[in-house]
Design an enzyme around this catalytic site. Structure first.
Site, mmCIF file in Angstrom:
data_model
loop_
_atom_site.group_PDB
_atom_site.id
_atom_site.type_symbol
_atom_site.label_atom_id
_atom_site.label_comp_id
_atom_site.label_asym_id
_atom_site.label_seq_id
_atom_site.Cartn_x
_atom_site.Cartn_y
_atom_site.Cartn_z
ATOM 1 N N LYS A 161 -43.112 33.129 33.676
ATOM 2 C CA LYS A 161 -43.089 32.368 32.432
ATOM 3 C C LYS A 161 -44.233 32.725 31.491
ATOM 4 C CE LYS A 161 -41.278 28.131 34.455
ATOM 5 N NZ LYS A 161 -39.887 28.358 34.156
ATOM 6 N N ARG B 41 -22.934 20.252 28.384
ATOM 7 C CA ARG B 41 -21.773 19.697 27.682
ATOM 8 C C ARG B 41 -21.850 19.990 26.191
ATOM 9 N NH1 ARG B 41 -18.181 16.569 30.150
ATOM 10 N NH2 ARG B 41 -18.856 15.236 31.839
ATOM 11 N N SER C 161 -38.687 22.176 40.859
ATOM 12 C CA SER C 161 -39.308 21.122 41.653
ATOM 13 C C SER C 161 -38.420 20.637 42.789
ATOM 14 C CB SER C 161 -39.640 19.951 40.736
ATOM 15 O OG SER C 161 -40.008 20.412 39.453
HETATM 16 O O1 5RP Z 1 -38.986 25.891 34.222
HETATM 17 C C1 5RP Z 1 -37.879 26.323 34.396
HETATM 18 C C2 5RP Z 1 -37.247 27.115 33.392
HETATM 19 O O2 5RP Z 1 -38.209 27.460 32.423
HETATM 20 C C3 5RP Z 1 -37.295 26.014 35.660
HETATM 21 O O3 5RP Z 1 -36.743 27.044 36.307
HETATM 22 C C4 5RP Z 1 -36.483 24.796 35.622
HETATM 23 O O4 5RP Z 1 -36.336 24.228 34.365
HETATM 24 C C5 5RP Z 1 -37.109 23.926 36.598
HETATM 25 O O5 5RP Z 1 -36.859 22.595 36.409
HETATM 26 P P1 5RP Z 1 -36.914 21.656 37.651
HETATM 27 O O6 5RP Z 1 -38.310 21.697 38.176
HETATM 28 O O7 5RP Z 1 -36.544 20.311 37.107
HETATM 29 O O8 5RP Z 1 -35.892 22.181 38.610
#
Ligand code: 5RP
Length: 319
Positions: free
Chosen positions: A103, A187, A261
């Site tokens: 990221k 959606r 998470s």
């Molecule tokens: O950050 C992410 C995308 O940029 C993740 O892969 C995703 O959004 C993780 O979210 P979560 O922790 O609720 O599964």
């Protein structure tokens, strides 16, 4: 193909296929979008250590996402969330044979340059990190490495593709373990695509006004109206915590799932990771999804999106 709107060859953002016998150069739209095509139907897992990356690979993940804290921890601990330490990213790249994503902050061109230099396979310009620029996203067209970006609606998805994103993920509300925003976003995007298709059939001249309303590049709006799909692969993300969550989003039209998470903050990450992969693959087979849902121990506790005050909604970052 001739476009019904213009009467001439249909405009398209589709990357051109190289002539037979030639190898496409790296960094072309064809190559960058093609990697996402290969990940379709799979699960991409957030990992913060090389050991977690190995667990993800063993469970059947198609790729891992390297970051320093999973979204729920970023949410709980607060502070500025940035690109991970290059040593951590490198350690994860070295630990697995599947593609590695990492990221960068929204608008942070130099974090993206560093990640490209480190040899990651995909960059996620992510709202989960603290934005570096509240006005501009990264101009992704000049990079050799492909980018995935989040979107809550069709206009946002097409703006990111116009900037060079090679893959879209619906945002959801990361770090909550609450799937409701992921449902809303997928959606919304699917419905807006269907509406464009209907307009193309009934009153194609209205598409120009619709492009203005969506604040999206006109050529991309015309293309989606004609084809009925985004020109790039669309995964879903944010709040997925169970095999059933993943299967539902796939049934709703996602082409794959990001999970952060929900896996490594659960009671048994290896079992839950494998179960989510299985449910994603066999999302239309309720017996398989039911079987995958058994005996996984505790899911992440999470937080209901309805209880989140507006400033704590990560999905509102980006525009
Ligand atoms: O950050 C992410 C995308 O940029 C993740 O892969 C995703 O959004 C993780 O979210 P979560 O922790 O609720 O599964």
């Amino acid at each position: 193909m001739t476009d019904t709107l213009t009467g001439s060859a249909a405009p398209t953002s589709a990357p051109t296929t190289p002539a037979a016998g030639t190898t496409p150069a790296t960094g072309t739209p064809l190559v960058k979008r093609g990697l996402a095509e290969m990940l379709k139907g799979g699960v991409i897992m957030d990992v913060v250590t090389a050991e977690q990356a190995r667990i993800a690979e063993d469970s059947g993940a198609v790729a891992v996402m390297a970051l320093e804290r999973v979204p729920a921890d970023i949410r709980a601990q607060g502070g500025v969330a940035r690109m991970s330490d290059p040593d951590l990213v490198q350690g994860i790249v070295d630990a697995v044979s599947i593609p590695v994503m990492a990221k960068a902050r929204i608008g942070h061109t130099v974090e993206a340059q560093i990640l490209q230099h480190l040899g990651v396979d995909y960059i996620d310009e992510s709202e989960v990190l603290s934005p570096a620029d509240y006005t501009h996203h990264i101009d992704k067209r000049g990079f050799d490495v492909p980018f995935v970006c989040g979107a809550t609606n069709l206009g946002e998805a097409l703006r990111r593709i116009g900037e060079g994103a090679s893959m879209i993920r619906s945002k959801g509300e990361a770090g909550t373990g609450d799937v409701s925003e992921a449902v809303r976003h997928i959606r919304t995007i699917r419905t807006e695509i269907a509406e464009l298709q209907a307009l193309h059939a009934t009153s194609p001249d209205a598409l120009f006004h619709r492009a203005k309303e969506l604040a999206a590049p006109t050529e991309l709006v015309l293309e989606v109206a004609r084809t009925g799909e985004l020109p790039v692969v669309m995964f879903t993300a944010g709040g997925v915590a169970t095999p059933a969550d993943a299967a539902m989003l796939m049934q709703m039209g996602a082409e794959g799932v990001f999970v952060g998470s929900g896996i490594f903050l659960s009671g048994d990450p290896a079992a839950r990771a494998a179960a989510i992969v299985r449910a994603t693959t066999f999302h239309d087979d309720v017996a398989a999804v039911a079987e995958a849902s058994r005996g996984l121990g505790e899911a992440m506790v999470g937080i209901s999106v309805a209880d989140l005050p507006a400033p704590h909604r990560l999905a509102e970052r980006g525009w």
